[in-house]
Write a protein that holds these residues in place. Structure first.
Motif, PDB file in Angstrom:
ATOM      1  N   ASN A   1      36.617  10.725  -1.506  1.00 40.45           N
ATOM      2  CA  ASN A   1      35.572   9.697  -1.610  1.00 40.45           C
ATOM      3  C   ASN A   1      34.213  10.334  -1.700  1.00 40.45           C
ATOM      4  OD1 ASN A   1      34.375   7.093  -1.764  1.00 40.45           O
ATOM      5  ND2 ASN A   1      33.611   7.672   0.334  1.00 40.45           N
ATOM      6  N   SER A   2      33.454  10.015  -2.832  1.00 43.34           N
ATOM      7  CA  SER A   2      31.887  10.534  -2.915  1.00 43.34           C
ATOM      8  C   SER A   2      31.019   9.383  -3.123  1.00 43.34           C
ATOM      9  CB  SER A   2      31.980  11.558  -4.024  1.00 43.34           C
ATOM     10  OG  SER A   2      32.372  10.857  -5.390  1.00 43.34           O
ATOM     11  N   ILE A   3      31.511   8.244  -2.887  1.00 40.96           N
ATOM     12  CA  ILE A   3      30.629   7.114  -2.904  1.00 40.96           C
ATOM     13  C   ILE A   3      29.818   6.796  -1.412  1.00 40.96           C
ATOM     14  CG2 ILE A   3      30.327   4.540  -3.173  1.00 40.96           C
ATOM     15  CD1 ILE A   3      32.930   4.690  -4.835  1.00 40.96           C
ATOM     16  N   LEU A   4      28.785   7.120  -1.427  1.00 37.65           N
ATOM     17  CA  LEU A   4      27.835   7.119   0.027  1.00 37.65           C
ATOM     18  C   LEU A   4      27.507   5.761   0.487  1.00 37.65           C
ATOM     19  CD1 LEU A   4      26.006   8.500   2.051  1.00 37.65           C
ATOM     20  CD2 LEU A   4      24.171   8.398   0.198  1.00 37.65           C
ATOM     21  N   ASP A   5      28.050   5.741   1.697  1.00 37.52           N
ATOM     22  CA  ASP A   5      27.608   4.293   2.347  1.00 37.52           C
ATOM     23  C   ASP A   5      26.485   4.696   3.234  1.00 37.52           C
ATOM     24  OD1 ASP A   5      27.426   1.934   3.971  1.00 37.52           O
ATOM     25  OD2 ASP A   5      29.363   1.832   4.571  1.00 37.52           O
ATOM     26  N   ILE A   6      25.345   4.493   2.606  1.00 35.82           N
ATOM     27  CA  ILE A   6      24.146   4.518   3.617  1.00 35.82           C
ATOM     28  C   ILE A   6      23.923   3.999   4.744  1.00 35.82           C
ATOM     29  CG2 ILE A   6      22.619   3.482   2.402  1.00 35.82           C
ATOM     30  CD1 ILE A   6      21.967   7.045   3.365  1.00 35.82           C
ATOM     31  N   ASN A   7      24.578   2.847   4.665  1.00 37.15           N
ATOM     32  CA  ASN A   7      24.243   1.910   5.655  1.00 37.15           C
ATOM     33  C   ASN A   7      25.060   2.406   7.035  1.00 37.15           C
ATOM     34  OD1 ASN A   7      22.862  -0.324   4.671  1.00 37.15           O
ATOM     35  ND2 ASN A   7      24.745  -1.117   3.651  1.00 37.15           N
ATOM     36  N   ARG A   8      25.879   3.350   6.906  1.00 36.88           N
ATOM     37  CA  ARG A   8      26.408   3.986   8.221  1.00 36.88           C
ATOM     38  C   ARG A   8      25.269   4.716   8.952  1.00 36.88           C
ATOM     39  NH1 ARG A   8      32.125   6.214   5.984  1.00 36.88           N
ATOM     40  NH2 ARG A   8      33.293   4.621   6.336  1.00 36.88           N
ATOM     41  N   VAL A   9      24.255   5.315   8.111  1.00 36.93           N
ATOM     42  CA  VAL A   9      23.362   6.129   8.770  1.00 36.93           C
ATOM     43  C   VAL A   9      22.441   5.245   9.229  1.00 36.93           C
ATOM     44  CG1 VAL A   9      21.762   8.045   8.444  1.00 36.93           C
ATOM     45  CG2 VAL A   9      23.773   7.987   6.923  1.00 36.93           C
ATOM     46  N   LYS A  10      21.959   4.277   8.402  1.00 31.17           N
ATOM     47  CA  LYS A  10      20.789   3.289   8.782  1.00 31.17           C
ATOM     48  C   LYS A  10      21.118   2.509  10.042  1.00 31.17           C
ATOM     49  CE  LYS A  10      19.044   2.688   3.978  1.00 31.17           C
ATOM     50  NZ  LYS A  10      18.363   1.869   2.795  1.00 31.17           N
ATOM     51  N   LEU A  11      22.410   2.222  10.272  1.00 30.33           N
ATOM     52  CA  LEU A  11      22.819   1.332  11.375  1.00 30.33           C
ATOM     53  C   LEU A  11      23.019   2.055  12.828  1.00 30.33           C
ATOM     54  CD1 LEU A  11      25.300  -1.028   9.663  1.00 30.33           C
ATOM     55  CD2 LEU A  11      22.769  -1.550  10.484  1.00 30.33           C
ATOM     56  N   GLN A  12      22.390   3.184  12.803  1.00 33.89           N
ATOM     57  CA  GLN A  12      22.354   4.058  14.067  1.00 33.89           C
ATOM     58  C   GLN A  12      20.998   4.816  14.398  1.00 33.89           C
ATOM     59  OE1 GLN A  12      22.930   8.168  14.018  1.00 33.89           O
ATOM     60  NE2 GLN A  12      21.866   7.599  12.187  1.00 33.89           N
ATOM     61  N   SER A  13      21.087   5.408  15.564  1.00 36.88           N
ATOM     62  CA  SER A  13      19.539   5.964  15.834  1.00 36.88           C
ATOM     63  C   SER A  13      19.760   7.417  16.218  1.00 36.88           C
ATOM     64  CB  SER A  13      18.823   5.143  16.810  1.00 36.88           C
ATOM     65  OG  SER A  13      19.663   5.111  17.931  1.00 36.88           O
ATOM     66  N   LYS A  14      20.808   8.060  16.461  1.00 37.44           N
ATOM     67  CA  LYS A  14      21.043   9.355  17.207  1.00 37.44           C
ATOM     68  C   LYS A  14      20.760  10.207  16.136  1.00 37.44           C
ATOM     69  CE  LYS A  14      24.621  11.995  19.311  1.00 37.44           C
ATOM     70  NZ  LYS A  14      26.022  12.131  19.615  1.00 37.44           N
ATOM     71  N   TYR A  15      20.962  10.089  14.761  1.00 37.47           N
ATOM     72  CA  TYR A  15      20.573  11.113  13.713  1.00 37.47           C
ATOM     73  C   TYR A  15      19.713  10.330  12.734  1.00 37.47           C
ATOM     74  CZ  TYR A  15      24.599  13.518  15.672  1.00 37.47           C
ATOM     75  OH  TYR A  15      25.483  14.104  16.468  1.00 37.47           O
ATOM     76  N   PRO A  16      18.274  10.795  12.885  1.00 39.96           N
ATOM     77  CA  PRO A  16      17.350  10.137  11.843  1.00 39.96           C
ATOM     78  C   PRO A  16      17.608  10.505  10.432  1.00 39.96           C
ATOM     79  CG  PRO A  16      16.310  12.171  13.217  1.00 39.96           C
ATOM     80  CD  PRO A  16      17.816  11.884  13.824  1.00 39.96           C
ATOM     81  N   LEU A  17      17.125   9.463   9.581  1.00 40.66           N
ATOM     82  CA  LEU A  17      17.379   9.784   8.313  1.00 40.66           C
ATOM     83  C   LEU A  17      15.683   9.929   7.429  1.00 40.66           C
ATOM     84  CD1 LEU A  17      18.931   9.210   5.606  1.00 40.66           C
ATOM     85  CD2 LEU A  17      18.326   6.758   5.805  1.00 40.66           C
ATOM     86  N   LEU A  18      15.802  10.873   6.861  1.00 41.12           N
ATOM     87  CA  LEU A  18      14.463  11.108   5.882  1.00 41.12           C
ATOM     88  C   LEU A  18      15.207  11.129   4.330  1.00 41.12           C
ATOM     89  CD1 LEU A  18      12.648  14.234   7.484  1.00 41.12           C
ATOM     90  CD2 LEU A  18      12.028  11.634   7.582  1.00 41.12           C
TER      91      LEU A  18
END
Length: 380
Positions: free
Chosen positions: A141-158
């Motif tokens: 799978n190469s379809i990114l689910d960016i919500n997995r990143v946005k819904l957590q706070s341990k690893y920030p997203l730039l």
């Protein structure tokens, strides 16, 4: 439902590179493979650049540079990068190369559909599109689910976000032998902002306005900065040949923890993009080779990913920029001002030794990174 050994959900860089490596290995000729994508990959939607000292995809490299410029508001430095060369590949040229090879294989097929879901059911997987369903042994799978990143706070997203113009100017202002790797002389406005210039002749170049930051800008803001920079270069008349834009997630989120025995996330969806820089092409060539080798001896995708020291370096860098986004120019300038370009590029390619790592790290501003280390110790 039709059954395949392997199904790729998406046919972007990581999927095509992995299939390319499968074909080259000749170890998968007895396996049925399906790529599913709603995008036919018939347009030049992106540009990939990388440095290396071999002949990686030389048949489709459209331009090479032997030197690169780094600049900020107070200094400029031309980097001698030999024996490396900085190379450019157009997205469409890569797509055409790989699809031409794919269509010669009797066991590999492409379906122009939109993937809407996939799941593992016991020892097989089901992939659903907007019109039909398939079963398979393994899903890539190469379809990114960016919500997995946005819904957590341990690893920030730039985000590395940019708009680029391919222009042809009236004045001969470009040096076609030198790429501008980073020019931080543009106003930072509290962020990490720089210009990236890839000249192909004295009058033609890709000029890209790039940010490493949390939030995107309006299209007019990117384009206004590009126009200002063009004027600063001494160009009075020009035409826009082509435009490109993109947004690459910059995070050390552990995407691979969502891998199962029979489903693996690849590309940006699997954390294959280098978090601290957004560099993709070279990383994907390495990861795809590793994955194809892995498939020849292993059966459980949960075993594929392993953290290394570079993941931790990237994590600290993202932490620092997330807390103080204006520090980017200072960090990169401290590295490039007196650093050895070859050592720097090896470091950015995850190929440096620990001693070389220390040479780079020692040049960085100490206090922000020490704070980041302390905060990470608390979080872990």
């Amino acid at each position: 439902m039709k059954h395949y050994h392997y199904i790729f959900t998406g046919s972007g860089l990581s999927a095509l590179m992995t299939v390319y490596e499968m074909i080259k290995s000749r170890k998968f000729e007895d396996k049925s493979i399906l790529l599913i994508d709603e995008n036919l990959k018939k347009t030049n939607d992106r540009t990939w650049c990388f440095w290396e000292d071999t002949n990686l995809f030389d048949e489709i490299v459209s331009k090479k540079w032997n030197s690169a410029l780094f600049a900020n508001e107070s200094f400029q430095k031309v980097l001698n990068i030999e024996p490396f060369q900085y190379k450019k590949i157009k997205g469409l040229d890569f797509y055409n190369l790989v699809f031409e090879l794919i269509f010669k294989q009797n066991n590999i097929h492409f379906s122009n559909q939109k993937v809407i879901d996939f799941e593992e059911l016991g020892n097989h997987c089901v992939v659903k599109t907007d019109s039909e369903s398939y079963t398979c042994n393994k899903v890539f799978n190469s379809i990114l689910d960016i919500n997995r990143v946005k819904l957590q706070s341990k690893y920030p997203l730039l985000q590395q976000h940019f708009i680029g113009w391919f222009i042809k100017s009236k004045e001969a202002v470009f040096n076609p032998n030198c790429a501008t790797f980073m020019d931080f002389s543009v106003e930072q406005k509290g962020n990490t902002r720089f210009m990236y210039v890839l000249p192909t002749s004295e009058t033609e170049a890709l000029i890209e306005y790039t940010l490493f930051s949390k939030d995107l800008l309006s299209t007019s803001e990117y384009e206004s900065e590009i126009e200002n920079y063009i004027q600063k270069l001494g160009i009075s008349e020009f035409e826009i040949i082509e435009k490109e834009q993109g947004n690459i997630p910059m995070t050390c989120y552990e995407f691979w923890k969502h891998n199962t025995k029979n489903i693996i996330n690849i590309g940006s969806a699997g954390g294959w993009t280098k978090p601290s820089t957004g560099f993709t092409f070279k990383n994907v060539t390495k990861k795809s080779k590793e994955l194809v080798q892995f498939l020849q001896s292993e059966n459980d995708f949960k075993k594929f990913h392993k953290k290394d020291k570079f993941w931790f370096y990237d994590l600290l860098f993202i932490d620092v920029l997330y807390q103080n986004n204006a520090l980017g120019s200072k960090v990169f300038s401290s590295i490039f001002r007196n650093g050895n370009p070859i050592t720097i590029f090896k470091f950015l390619d995850n190929e440096s030794s620990f001693l070389e790592d220390l040479q780079i790290i020692w040049k960085c501003p100490k206090l922000p990174f020490l704070k980041a280390v302390f905060n990470r110790i608390i979080k872990f």
